[in-house]
Design a protein around this motif. Structure first.
Motif, PDB file in Angstrom:
ATOM      1  N   ILE A  10       0.881  -1.008  -0.156  1.00 49.35           N
ATOM      2  CA  ILE A  10      -0.075  -0.061  -0.002  1.00 49.35           C
ATOM      3  C   ILE A  10       1.051   0.924  -0.082  1.00 49.35           C
ATOM      4  O   ILE A  10       1.774   1.986   0.899  1.00 49.35           O
ATOM      5  CB  ILE A  10      -0.933   0.103   1.363  1.00 49.35           C
ATOM      6  N   ILE A  12       1.079   5.342   0.542  1.00 53.58           N
ATOM      7  CA  ILE A  12       0.145   6.646   1.258  1.00 53.58           C
ATOM      8  C   ILE A  12       1.007   7.803   0.622  1.00 53.58           C
ATOM      9  O   ILE A  12       2.315   7.735   1.223  1.00 53.58           O
ATOM     10  CB  ILE A  12       0.136   6.371   2.231  1.00 53.58           C
ATOM     11  N   THR A  65      -7.921   0.254   3.314  1.00 51.71           N
ATOM     12  CA  THR A  65      -7.383   1.429   2.260  1.00 51.71           C
ATOM     13  C   THR A  65      -8.485   2.051   1.749  1.00 51.71           C
ATOM     14  O   THR A  65      -8.455   3.246   2.085  1.00 51.71           O
ATOM     15  CB  THR A  65      -6.846   0.824   0.647  1.00 51.71           C
ATOM     16  N   VAL A  76      -4.303   6.915  -1.683  1.00 51.57           N
ATOM     17  CA  VAL A  76      -3.856   5.945  -1.460  1.00 51.57           C
ATOM     18  C   VAL A  76      -3.682   5.281  -2.824  1.00 51.57           C
ATOM     19  O   VAL A  76      -5.022   4.844  -3.528  1.00 51.57           O
ATOM     20  CB  VAL A  76      -4.654   5.433  -0.189  1.00 51.57           C
ATOM     21  N   SER A  78      -3.224   0.894  -4.140  1.00 52.24           N
ATOM     22  CA  SER A  78      -2.492  -1.060  -3.178  1.00 52.24           C
ATOM     23  C   SER A  78      -2.099  -1.785  -4.604  1.00 52.24           C
ATOM     24  O   SER A  78      -3.459  -2.119  -6.094  1.00 52.24           O
ATOM     25  CB  SER A  78      -3.500  -0.784  -2.251  1.00 52.24           C
TER      26      SER A  78
END
Length: 83
Positions: A10, A12, A65, A76, A78
């Motif tokens: 993930i 961010i 998420t 975000v 992923s």
């Protein structure tokens, strides 16, 4: 039906540093799916970047998420693989 476990990353991007405590609190809440974390300040662009390695069900990772994405000033993305 048991949800299949996935491994993923993930990414961010924190554009609003005022949101850092909220992001950290949320990551702490989901610590059972987080394997590792790396955070870097990017001063030239006034951003913070965090990469998270996760191992969990699509529901667990999606919940994380999704909640991160609802925080203003946070981006975000992923990538997950079946393992």
């Amino acid at each position: 039906m048991v949800s299949e476990k996935r491994i993923g990353v993930i990414g961010i991007i924190i554009e609003d540093r005022q949101q850092v405590p909220q992001v950290n609190s949320l990551l702490s809440t989901f610590n059972e799916v987080i394997i590792g974390r790396m955070g870097l300040p990017y001063h030239e662009r006034s951003l913070s970047i965090i990469s998270i390695i996760v191992d969990g069900s699509t529901d667990e990772i999606g919940a994380l998420t999704g909640r991160l994405g609802q925080i203003p000033g946070i981006k975000v993305k992923s990538t997950l693989v079946t393992r």
